[in-house]
Design a protein around this motif. Structure first.
Motif, PDB file in Angstrom:
ATOM      1  N   VAL A   8       2.828  42.104  10.246  1.00  0.00           N
ATOM      2  CA  VAL A   8       1.662  42.972  10.472  1.00  0.00           C
ATOM      3  C   VAL A   8       1.287  43.672   9.171  1.00  0.00           C
ATOM      4  N   THR A  24      -0.591  41.207   6.938  1.00  0.00           N
ATOM      5  CA  THR A  24      -1.811  40.539   7.394  1.00  0.00           C
ATOM      6  C   THR A  24      -2.901  41.457   7.927  1.00  0.00           C
ATOM      7  N   SER A  25      -2.565  42.683   8.253  1.00  0.00           N
ATOM      8  CA  SER A  25      -3.562  43.570   8.853  1.00  0.00           C
ATOM      9  C   SER A  25      -4.636  43.963   7.837  1.00  0.00           C
ATOM     10  N   ASP A  26      -5.837  44.145   8.338  1.00  0.00           N
ATOM     11  CA  ASP A  26      -6.935  44.627   7.490  1.00  0.00           C
ATOM     12  C   ASP A  26      -7.092  46.138   7.582  1.00  0.00           C
ATOM     13  N   ASP A  27      -6.366  46.771   8.502  1.00  0.00           N
ATOM     14  CA  ASP A  27      -6.455  48.204   8.703  1.00  0.00           C
ATOM     15  C   ASP A  27      -5.450  48.921   7.786  1.00  0.00           C
ATOM     16  N   THR A  53      -2.615  50.838   9.493  1.00  0.00           N
ATOM     17  CA  THR A  53      -1.614  49.938  10.065  1.00  0.00           C
ATOM     18  C   THR A  53      -0.700  49.391   8.976  1.00  0.00           C
ATOM     19  N   VAL A  54      -1.273  48.992   7.854  1.00  0.00           N
ATOM     20  CA  VAL A  54      -0.480  48.457   6.749  1.00  0.00           C
ATOM     21  C   VAL A  54       0.493  49.521   6.247  1.00  0.00           C
ATOM     22  N   SER A  86       3.238  50.293   8.769  1.00  0.00           N
ATOM     23  CA  SER A  86       4.271  49.263   8.933  1.00  0.00           C
ATOM     24  C   SER A  86       5.363  49.404   7.878  1.00  0.00           C
TER      25      SER A  86
END
Length: 159
Positions: free
Chosen positions: A20, A23-26, A29-30, A33
């Protein structure tokens, strides 16, 4: 065995969190993680690794398999020691990545790092190999095991 299976499950979860983060665009979130990976490593992975090592040694000493009598037990022990040592050495890296993730001035390219995912996948491979060894229990005594078996036979039957 239960602790080792828990360690495998925790590594699988860690792989998901690392994926996550990559790969996340947010941005939240990045960053989150990598903060979670640091906490998960310290408070879940490390205790499970140390407990797995301790329970494995205790169990092997209390069974006919012994700690150094069979090749598969020695290999399993080495895998556990190696995986635990790498994890303990990697804690500083987790802390550094979490520090970067917590810095709002750091760009996402500076936060994202494939290393946790690579290490977790390698750890999963090692832990699965150790699990297979524990289930299959391939034949083969070590030199120490052969000597102990011979001494046992001699003690039982006499000279």
């Amino acid at each position: 065995m239960t602790v080792s299976v828990g360690w495998v499950g925790a590594v699988l979860t860690f792989i998901a969190i690392a994926a996550v983060g990559l790969t996340s665009d947010d941005a939240t979130t990045v960053r989150g993680s990598y903060l979670v990976m640091d906490a998960a490593a310290r408070f879940v992975l490390v205790p499970l690794a140390l407990l797995s090592l301790a329970t494995g040694v205790v169990q092997s000493l209390g069974t006919p398999w012994g700690l150094l009598r069979h090749h598969w037990v020695v290999v399993k022990l080495l895998i556990t020691v190696l995986a635990t040592a790498v994890l303990l050495l990697y804690l500083r890296t987790f802390a550094a990545m979490a520090g970067t993730a917590a810095d709002p001035a750091a760009g996402l390219d500076a936060v994202r790092n494939p290393s946790p995912l690579v290490h977790a996948v390698l750890a999963l491979g090692l832990l699965l190999a150790a699990t297979v060894l524990g289930v299959v229990k391939p034949r083969g005594l070590t030199r120490f095991g052969r000597r102990a078996a011979e001494n046992s036979r001699n003690a039982h039957y006499g000279p």
